[in-house]
Design an enzyme around this catalytic site. Structure first.
Site, PDB file in Angstrom:
ATOM      1  N   ASP A  60      11.623  16.886  -8.683  1.00 29.22           N
ATOM      2  CA  ASP A  60      12.946  17.047  -8.063  1.00 29.22           C
ATOM      3  C   ASP A  60      12.983  18.219  -7.092  1.00 29.22           C
ATOM      4  O   ASP A  60      12.755  18.047  -5.920  1.00 29.22           O
ATOM      5  CB  ASP A  60      14.102  17.010  -9.065  1.00 29.22           C
ATOM      6  CG  ASP A  60      13.976  17.996 -10.199  1.00 29.22           C
ATOM      7  OD1 ASP A  60      13.060  18.822 -10.186  1.00 29.22           O
ATOM      8  OD2 ASP A  60      14.829  17.938 -11.096  1.00 29.22           O
ATOM      9  N   THR A  61      13.222  19.422  -7.566  1.00 29.92           N
ATOM     10  CA  THR A  61      13.274  20.521  -6.602  1.00 29.92           C
ATOM     11  C   THR A  61      11.901  20.789  -5.987  1.00 29.92           C
ATOM     12  O   THR A  61      11.801  21.382  -4.929  1.00 29.92           O
ATOM     13  CB  THR A  61      13.719  21.824  -7.293  1.00 29.92           C
ATOM     14  OG1 THR A  61      12.761  22.135  -8.306  1.00 29.92           O
ATOM     15  CG2 THR A  61      15.090  21.669  -7.928  1.00 29.92           C
ATOM     16  N   LYS A  68      13.200  12.871  -6.531  1.00 29.67           N
ATOM     17  CA  LYS A  68      14.654  12.940  -6.317  1.00 29.67           C
ATOM     18  C   LYS A  68      14.977  13.471  -4.933  1.00 29.67           C
ATOM     19  O   LYS A  68      14.328  14.412  -4.476  1.00 29.67           O
ATOM     20  CB  LYS A  68      15.281  13.892  -7.327  1.00 29.67           C
ATOM     21  CG  LYS A  68      15.592  13.260  -8.642  1.00 29.67           C
ATOM     22  CD  LYS A  68      16.479  14.166  -9.472  1.00 29.67           C
ATOM     23  CE  LYS A  68      16.369  13.804 -10.925  1.00 29.67           C
ATOM     24  NZ  LYS A  68      17.125  14.695 -11.787  1.00 29.67           N
ATOM     25  N   ILE A  73       8.450  12.970 -12.820  1.00 27.91           N
ATOM     26  CA  ILE A  73       9.556  13.202 -11.893  1.00 27.91           C
ATOM     27  C   ILE A  73       9.368  14.503 -11.132  1.00 27.91           C
ATOM     28  O   ILE A  73       8.976  15.512 -11.699  1.00 27.91           O
ATOM     29  CB  ILE A  73      10.904  13.164 -12.654  1.00 27.91           C
ATOM     30  CG1 ILE A  73      12.078  13.157 -11.688  1.00 27.91           C
ATOM     31  CG2 ILE A  73      11.053  14.290 -13.647  1.00 27.91           C
ATOM     32  CD1 ILE A  73      13.355  12.620 -12.322  1.00 27.91           C
ATOM     33  N   ASP A  79      13.363  12.735 -20.947  1.00 30.17           N
ATOM     34  CA  ASP A  79      14.287  13.086 -22.022  1.00 30.17           C
ATOM     35  C   ASP A  79      15.520  13.833 -21.533  1.00 30.17           C
ATOM     36  O   ASP A  79      15.571  14.355 -20.422  1.00 30.17           O
ATOM     37  CB  ASP A  79      13.590  13.998 -23.029  1.00 30.17           C
ATOM     38  CG  ASP A  79      13.410  15.417 -22.484  1.00 30.17           C
ATOM     39  OD1 ASP A  79      12.917  15.559 -21.354  1.00 30.17           O
ATOM     40  OD2 ASP A  79      13.796  16.372 -23.182  1.00 30.17           O
ATOM     41  N   LYS A 110       9.874  22.743  -7.319  1.00 28.15           N
ATOM     42  CA  LYS A 110       9.477  24.079  -7.794  1.00 28.15           C
ATOM     43  C   LYS A 110       8.398  23.988  -8.863  1.00 28.15           C
ATOM     44  O   LYS A 110       7.408  24.703  -8.854  1.00 28.15           O
ATOM     45  CB  LYS A 110      10.693  24.808  -8.396  1.00 28.15           C
ATOM     46  CG  LYS A 110      11.412  25.697  -7.407  1.00 28.15           C
ATOM     47  CD  LYS A 110      12.442  26.578  -8.091  1.00 28.15           C
ATOM     48  CE  LYS A 110      13.575  25.766  -8.651  1.00 28.15           C
ATOM     49  NZ  LYS A 110      14.681  26.528  -9.219  1.00 28.15           N
ATOM     50  N   LYS A 143       5.946  16.590 -21.401  1.00 32.60           N
ATOM     51  CA  LYS A 143       5.877  15.366 -22.165  1.00 32.60           C
ATOM     52  C   LYS A 143       6.276  14.164 -21.319  1.00 32.60           C
ATOM     53  O   LYS A 143       5.876  13.037 -21.596  1.00 32.60           O
ATOM     54  CB  LYS A 143       6.822  15.440 -23.369  1.00 32.60           C
ATOM     55  CG  LYS A 143       6.468  16.476 -24.386  1.00 32.60           C
ATOM     56  CD  LYS A 143       7.509  16.411 -25.537  1.00 32.60           C
ATOM     57  CE  LYS A 143       7.333  17.508 -26.541  1.00 32.60           C
ATOM     58  NZ  LYS A 143       8.429  17.463 -27.546  1.00 32.60           N
ATOM     59  N   GLU A 189       2.734  13.005 -12.837  1.00 33.12           N
ATOM     60  CA  GLU A 189       4.007  13.614 -13.237  1.00 33.12           C
ATOM     61  C   GLU A 189       5.089  12.543 -13.159  1.00 33.12           C
ATOM     62  O   GLU A 189       5.101  11.742 -12.219  1.00 33.12           O
ATOM     63  CB  GLU A 189       4.254  14.769 -12.247  1.00 33.12           C
ATOM     64  CG  GLU A 189       5.610  15.391 -12.205  1.00 33.12           C
ATOM     65  CD  GLU A 189       5.906  16.297 -13.379  1.00 33.12           C
ATOM     66  OE1 GLU A 189       6.047  15.755 -14.492  1.00 33.12           O
ATOM     67  OE2 GLU A 189       6.041  17.516 -13.171  1.00 33.12           O
TER      68      GLU A 189
HETATM   69  N1  HPA Z   1      15.610  13.478 -16.304  1.00 33.49           N
HETATM   70  C1  HPA Z   1      14.792  14.002 -17.241  1.00 33.49           C
HETATM   71  N2  HPA Z   1      14.011  15.050 -17.030  1.00 33.49           N
HETATM   72  C2  HPA Z   1      14.043  15.601 -15.795  1.00 33.49           C
HETATM   73  C3  HPA Z   1      14.855  15.101 -14.764  1.00 33.49           C
HETATM   74  C4  HPA Z   1      15.686  13.983 -15.033  1.00 33.49           C
HETATM   75  O1  HPA Z   1      16.452  13.464 -14.176  1.00 33.49           O
HETATM   76  N3  HPA Z   1      14.625  15.870 -13.672  1.00 33.49           N
HETATM   77  C5  HPA Z   1      13.702  16.795 -14.043  1.00 33.49           C
HETATM   78  N4  HPA Z   1      13.348  16.655 -15.317  1.00 33.49           N
HETATM   79 MG    MG Z   2      12.456  17.153 -20.168  1.00 34.78          MG
END
Ligand code: HPA
Ligand code: MG
Length: 223
Positions: free
Chosen positions: A143-144, A171, A141, A199, A146, A74, A139
């Protein structure tokens, strides 16, 4: 460029580890979250301005192709909608144009503020439409990395012609990231952020700015 110090050659805005965010008093936000957010990390206007530029970069690279925009739900719904609007604007007002289809995929990998091992792909449309197409994954975000790696492997099974990725936020995480997105809005420290459709257990999607939530709010909305 006015502030070249904050933009690296690899073309993203870098938010440093010591950036505390802006005081809440400088902006507006819904009253129901007044106890829950600590600072405005990236104001909505800056998100929009940066997204406008990403749209131009995408147009420069892919203009005159047909693409399938694959919105990762989402969290990606705001970024995707705004990015598509900017690309539409460019398509109306220049000699180049980009024919877009928009499809959706829903992923879930977070519980509270932690990434879980398993990635759930929760339906969405039949992705066989991606076969032979130029695909732009959008997308909010990364981060990893993965989730993105698993998603790319999933998308590849449908035989697309080309796959590009646009990530609003990336990130800086230890041992993070196989391949970074092709288009990145902001590189941020390894902090949990919410708002602009991101969220914490389904809360805070109704916040325009990207914000840092308070420790109290993490407990209040914990599941
Ligand atoms: N915030 C919200 N959703 C997420 C984050 C975050 O920092 N990292 C991965 N999903
Ligand atoms: Mg989420």
């Amino acid at each position: 460029m006015a502030d070249s110090g904050s933009v690296r050659e690899d073309s993203r805005i870098v938010i440093e580890d010591d950036w505390p965010g802006y005081s809440l008093d400088l902006f507006t936000y819904p009253e129901h979250y007044c106890e829950d957010i600590e600072s405005v990390y990236i104001p909505h206007g800056i998100i929009m301005d940066r997204t406008e530029r990403l749209a131009r970069n995408i147009m420069d690279d892919l203009g005159d192709h047909d693409i399938v925009v694959l919105c990762v739900l989402k969290g990606g719904y705001k970024f995707c909608a705004d990015l598509v609007e900017f690309i539409k604007g460019l398509s109306r007002n220049s000699s180049k144009s980009l024919l877009m289809r928009v499809d959706f995929i829903r992923l879930k990998s977070y519980l509270n503020d932690q990434s879980t091992e398993d990635l759930h792909i929760l339906g969405g449309e039949d992705l066989s439409v991606l076969s032979g197409k130029n695909v732009l994954i959008v997308e909010a975000i990364v981060d990893t990395g993965k989730t993105m790696k698993a998603l790319l492997e999933h998308v590849e099974t449908f035989g697309p012609k080309m796959v590009k990725v646009a990530g609003l936020l990336v990130k800086r995480v230890p041992n993070g990231l196989g391949t970074p997105p092709d288009y990145v809005g902001f590189e941020i420290p390894n902090r949990f952020v919410v708002g602009y459709a991101l969220d914490y257990n389904e809360y805070f999607r109704d916040l325009n700015h990207i914000c840092v939530i308070s420790e109290a709010a993490k407990i209040k909305y914990k599941v």
